[in-house]
Design a protein around this motif. Structure first.
Motif, PDB file in Angstrom:
ATOM      1  N   MET A 288       0.851  -1.210   0.000  1.00  0.00           N
ATOM      2  CA  MET A 288       0.000   0.000   0.000  1.00  0.00           C
ATOM      3  C   MET A 288       0.884   1.257   0.000  1.00  0.00           C
ATOM      4  SD  MET A 288      -3.200   0.773   0.004  1.00  0.00           S
ATOM      5  CE  MET A 288      -3.733   2.438  -0.292  1.00  0.00           C
ATOM      6  N   HIS A 289       0.478   2.249  -0.751  1.00  0.00           N
ATOM      7  CA  HIS A 289       1.256   3.494  -0.822  1.00  0.00           C
ATOM      8  C   HIS A 289       0.636   4.546   0.109  1.00  0.00           C
ATOM      9  CE1 HIS A 289       3.081   7.157  -2.455  1.00  0.00           C
ATOM     10  NE2 HIS A 289       3.997   6.369  -2.996  1.00  0.00           N
ATOM     11  N   LYS A 290       1.509   5.279   0.796  1.00  0.00           N
ATOM     12  CA  LYS A 290       1.038   6.363   1.667  1.00  0.00           C
ATOM     13  C   LYS A 290       1.468   7.709   1.083  1.00  0.00           C
ATOM     14  CE  LYS A 290       0.901   5.296   6.245  1.00  0.00           C
ATOM     15  NZ  LYS A 290       1.441   5.139   7.598  1.00  0.00           N
TER      16      LYS A 290
ATOM     17  N   ASP B 180       7.378   3.649  -1.394  1.00  0.00           N
ATOM     18  CA  ASP B 180       5.987   3.429  -0.961  1.00  0.00           C
ATOM     19  C   ASP B 180       5.402   4.632  -0.213  1.00  0.00           C
ATOM     20  OD1 ASP B 180       7.567   3.252   1.253  1.00  0.00           O
ATOM     21  OD2 ASP B 180       6.713   1.363   2.001  1.00  0.00           O
ATOM     22  N   MET B 181       6.037   5.800  -0.370  1.00  0.00           N
ATOM     23  CA  MET B 181       5.597   6.944   0.423  1.00  0.00           C
ATOM     24  C   MET B 181       5.929   8.267  -0.259  1.00  0.00           C
ATOM     25  SD  MET B 181       6.690   7.595   4.363  1.00  0.00           S
ATOM     26  CE  MET B 181       6.343   5.895   4.732  1.00  0.00           C
TER      27      MET B 181
ATOM     28  N   LYS C 221       5.461   9.648   9.326  1.00  0.00           N
ATOM     29  CA  LYS C 221       5.261   8.475   8.462  1.00  0.00           C
ATOM     30  C   LYS C 221       4.136   7.586   9.005  1.00  0.00           C
ATOM     31  CE  LYS C 221       9.975   8.264   6.622  1.00  0.00           C
ATOM     32  NZ  LYS C 221      11.287   7.601   6.689  1.00  0.00           N
TER      33      LYS C 221
ATOM     34  N   PRO D  80      -1.777   9.230   5.659  1.00  0.00           N
ATOM     35  CA  PRO D  80      -2.869   8.400   5.144  1.00  0.00           C
ATOM     36  C   PRO D  80      -2.451   7.542   3.935  1.00  0.00           C
ATOM     37  CG  PRO D  80      -3.263  10.741   4.674  1.00  0.00           C
ATOM     38  CD  PRO D  80      -1.966  10.658   5.409  1.00  0.00           C
ATOM     39  N   ASP D  81      -3.200   6.467   3.688  1.00  0.00           N
ATOM     40  CA  ASP D  81      -2.997   5.673   2.473  1.00  0.00           C
ATOM     41  C   ASP D  81      -3.477   6.489   1.284  1.00  0.00           C
ATOM     42  OD1 ASP D  81      -2.086   3.539   3.955  1.00  0.00           O
ATOM     43  OD2 ASP D  81      -4.072   2.640   4.167  1.00  0.00           O
ATOM     44  N   SER D  82      -2.615   6.633   0.279  1.00  0.00           N
ATOM     45  CA  SER D  82      -2.986   7.445  -0.886  1.00  0.00           C
ATOM     46  C   SER D  82      -1.943   7.261  -1.974  1.00  0.00           C
ATOM     47  CB  SER D  82      -3.044   8.925  -0.477  1.00  0.00           C
ATOM     48  OG  SER D  82      -3.015   9.752  -1.607  1.00  0.00           O
TER      49      SER D  82
END
Length: 293
Positions: A1-3, A51-52, A164, A168-170
Motif C-alpha cells: 500500500m502506498h502512503k 511506498d511513500m 510516516k 494516510p494511504d494514498s
C-alpha cells in the motif's frame, strides 16, 4: 500500500520552521536565515520513497498584518490549516506562549493530527522545558508534544517517524523525481533574497523583491539576469554600495550557492530598480507571485 499526504509546518516567525523543513526534506528547499519573515510564500518540499510521498509545506510566520504583503503572507498561513493531513505546529523555548493566540485557537480547533514541536531546546534547561510542555498541553490538549532541536537534529528522526506513521494511504500527488513544486527561477529569487537578508541591516531586506528576467539553461551552464526591486532611491544606493561593492558581494555569494544548487556554471547579472509601492499594490504583488484577496 502506498502512503501520501500533506504535512504543513506553521508557527510564528523565527521559531525554526524553514530549518526544520530543510532537515526533513534533505534539500535546501526553504531559505533559513536568522531574520524574521524570510519565507513569504508557501514552499513545498517533497520527500519520496518507493511506498511513500510526504509533501511538506513551509508557511510564512504568522504575523498581525500591517501592510498588503503581510496580509498575503497570513493568507498563506491560514490556507495551510485547510489542506493538511498532518499539522506541525512549531514553537520554541524563547517565544511567549500567548503570542498570536488567535492563530493558536484556530490550530486547537483542527481535527487532524497535530505534532507540537518545541524547538531550540538547547537554549533552556530541563525544569523550564517541563513547565513549557505542561503549558502547551493545556492550550492544545490533543497535540502530541515533541521537544526538539532542528539545528542539532535532535529528535528530528522521531518527528519523521511519527509523520510516516500518521500519513494516510494514498497514491502520490507529484512525480517521484520531483522534490519541490516550485520552478527553478523561484529558487534563484530565494537564494538572492537570502543573501540580501544576510548582508544588509534593518528594513532594507523587507523592502526588496527579486525578479528573474532571464533564465537560459544550457547543458553545462545557466545564464541568469535578476532584477532587485526596492521602494526608494536611497535604498537603491544602499543595495549597490560604494563602487558597487555591496551588490557584488551579494551576487558572488548567490552565484556560489546557485552553482551548488544546480550543479552547473552560473553566469549571474544583477540589476537594481526602484518600484515605489510594490508592497502595497495588489497588481504588483500579483506580479511577484503573491495572492492578495
Amino acid at each position: 500500500m502506498h502512503k501520501a499526504g500533506f504535512v504543513n509546518i506553521v508557527g510564528n516567525p523565527n521559531v525554526g520552521k524553514s530549518t526544520l523543513m530543510n532537515v526533513l526534506v534533505g534539500e535546501k528547499v526553504s531559505i533559513a536565515t536568522f531574520k524574521a519573515q524570510t519565507t513569504r510564500h508557501r514552499i513545498m518540499g517533497i520527500y519520496n520513497t518507493d511506498d511513500m510521498q510526504i509533501v511538506f509545506s513551509d508557511t510564512p510566520g504568522v504575523l498581525k498584518p500591517t501592510y498588503k504583503l503581510q496580509e498575503s503572507m497570513l493568507n498563506f498561513s491560514n490556507s495551510a490549516l485547510q489542506d493538511a493531513d498532518i499539522l506541525l505546529y512549531v514553537t520554541d523555548v524563547v517565544e511567549k506562549i500567548d503570542k498570536n493566540s488567535e492563530f493558536v485557537e484556530r490550530v486547537r480547533k483542527q481535527s487532524i493530527p497535530i505534532l507540537l514541536l518545541i524547538n531550540k531546546i538547547d537554549l533552556t534547561n530541563q525544569e523550564e522545558l517541563i513547565k513549557r510542555v505542561e503549558e502547551w498541553k493545556e492550550i492544545i490538549p490533543q497535540a502530541e508534544i515533541i521537544p526538539m532541536s532542528a539545528t542539532s537534529k535532535f529528535n528530528v528522526d522521531y518527528v519523521m517517524k511519527r509523520v510516516k506513521e500518521l500519513l494516510p494511504d494514498s497514491p502520490p500527488y507529484f512525480g517521484k523525481d520531483q522534490w519541490t513544486d516550485k520552478p527553478a527561477r523561484f529558487f534563484v529569487n530565494e537564494i538572492i533574497r537570502e543573501k540580501i537578508l544576510l548582508y544588509y541591516d534593518k528594513e532594507i531586506p523587507y523592502s526588496v523583491e527579486v525578479v528573474v528576467e532571464q533564465f537560459k539553461e544550457e547543458s553545462k551552464k545557466i545564464h541568469i539576469n535578476a532584477v532587485i526591486y526596492v521602494e526608494r532611491d536611497s535604498q537603491k544606493g544602499i543595495i549597490i554600495g560604494k563602487q558597487g561593492k555591496a551588490l557584488k558581494k551579494v551576487a558572488t555569494e548567490a552565484r556560489k550557492d546557485l552553482e551548488r544548487f544546480f550543479g552547473k556554471t552560473i553566469f549571474l547579472e544583477t540589476f537594481v530598480k526602484v518600484d515605489k509601492d510594490w508592497r502595497s499594490s495588489d497588481k504588483e504583488l500579483r506580479n511577484f507571485g503573491y495572492q492578495p484577496d
